[in-house]
Design a protein around this motif. Structure first.
Motif, PDB file in Angstrom:
ATOM      1  N   GLY A  43      40.254  36.110  29.120  1.00  0.00           N
ATOM      2  CA  GLY A  43      40.482  37.483  28.499  1.00  0.00           C
ATOM      3  C   GLY A  43      38.961  37.590  27.756  1.00  0.00           C
ATOM      4  N   SER A  76      49.828  40.374  30.798  1.00  0.00           N
ATOM      5  CA  SER A  76      48.718  39.981  31.323  1.00  0.00           C
ATOM      6  C   SER A  76      47.925  40.867  32.219  1.00  0.00           C
ATOM      7  CB  SER A  76      48.776  38.750  32.238  1.00  0.00           C
ATOM      8  OG  SER A  76      49.458  37.690  31.828  1.00  0.00           O
ATOM      9  N   GLY A  77      46.499  40.833  32.213  1.00  0.00           N
ATOM     10  CA  GLY A  77      45.575  41.767  33.174  1.00  0.00           C
ATOM     11  C   GLY A  77      45.542  43.105  32.643  1.00  0.00           C
ATOM     12  N   SER A 125      43.876  46.250  30.013  1.00  0.00           N
ATOM     13  CA  SER A 125      42.663  46.506  28.910  1.00  0.00           C
ATOM     14  C   SER A 125      43.181  47.702  28.088  1.00  0.00           C
ATOM     15  CB  SER A 125      41.565  46.946  29.699  1.00  0.00           C
ATOM     16  OG  SER A 125      41.364  45.601  30.742  1.00  0.00           O
ATOM     17  N   ASN A 182      40.429  42.904  26.804  1.00  0.00           N
ATOM     18  CA  ASN A 182      40.737  42.478  28.112  1.00  0.00           C
ATOM     19  C   ASN A 182      41.496  41.408  28.108  1.00  0.00           C
ATOM     20  OD1 ASN A 182      39.230  44.879  29.248  1.00  0.00           O
ATOM     21  ND2 ASN A 182      37.215  43.712  28.808  1.00  0.00           N
ATOM     22  N   GLY A 226      43.578  38.428  29.757  1.00  0.00           N
ATOM     23  CA  GLY A 226      43.345  37.366  30.806  1.00  0.00           C
ATOM     24  C   GLY A 226      44.708  36.996  31.311  1.00  0.00           C
ATOM     25  N   SER A 227      44.988  35.892  31.986  1.00  0.00           N
ATOM     26  CA  SER A 227      46.264  35.289  32.544  1.00  0.00           C
ATOM     27  C   SER A 227      46.831  34.481  31.167  1.00  0.00           C
ATOM     28  CB  SER A 227      46.026  34.600  33.487  1.00  0.00           C
ATOM     29  OG  SER A 227      45.050  33.451  33.243  1.00  0.00           O
TER      30      SER A 227
END
Length: 171
Positions: free
Chosen positions: A85, A159-160, A162, A101, A103-104
């Motif tokens: 992220g 997750s993922g 923005s 953003n 991330g996982s």
């Protein structure tokens, strides 16, 4: 004593030791320096005023935008960003935007800490506004000090995705 003139032209310097009263208009073509208080009983108009401090004892009325200047605050990412992220900040200590953003494998906690370029003298009031559909579902909160603030999530963010936050700071 006193004197009355129709017109006076001074080529060099004029020094007045006592009080001076002007009952008409005064036009100064170069600089004016006042080493004491100034009282204006009418309006004051200038294309630009630069000062170190401004105290207003009445309402502040603006007929245009508020623009802020200064350095861009620094930022550090937190555990809520997850793996991969990122976070970015754009603006000043007074106002700006934070882009996030995820991330996982994110966790509940803080996305970012925004560090002011100059600390406030007290812990300021900070207003943040979520930007984007994904930000609307975040259970966000902030932690703040006089040196900066953190944007956090009380639950695990998805997750993922923005999203962003706009901020406004005042003390």
């Amino acid at each position: 004593g006193s004197s009355q003139f129709n017109e006076v032209e001074i080529a060099k310097n004029l020094a007045v030791s006592g009080n001076t009263a002007i009952q008409g208009s005064a036009s100064i073509s170069k600089n004016l320096q006042v080493n004491g208080s100034g009282i204006f009983n009418g309006s004051l108009s200038a294309p630009q005023i630069t000062t170190n401090s401004l105290q207003i004892n009445g309402d502040l009325v603006l007929s245009h935008h508020i623009s802020t200047t200064g350095g861009i605050p620094t930022r550090t990412g937190g555990a809520a960003l997850g793996s991969g992220g990122s976070v970015a900040v754009n603006g000043t200590d007074t106002a700006g935007s934070v882009s996030i953003n995820i991330g996982s494998n994110p966790v509940a906690g803080c996305f970012a800490t925004i560090n002011f370029t100059s600390p406030y003298s007290i812990t300021p009031y900070i207003q943040i506004t979520p930007v984007g559909f994904s930000a609307g579902g975040i259970n966000y909160y902030i932690s703040k000090t006089n040196t900066g603030f953190s944007i956090c999530d009380a639950s695990v963010p998805p997750s993922g995705v923005s999203f962003g936050f706009d901020y406004f700071v005042i003390d």
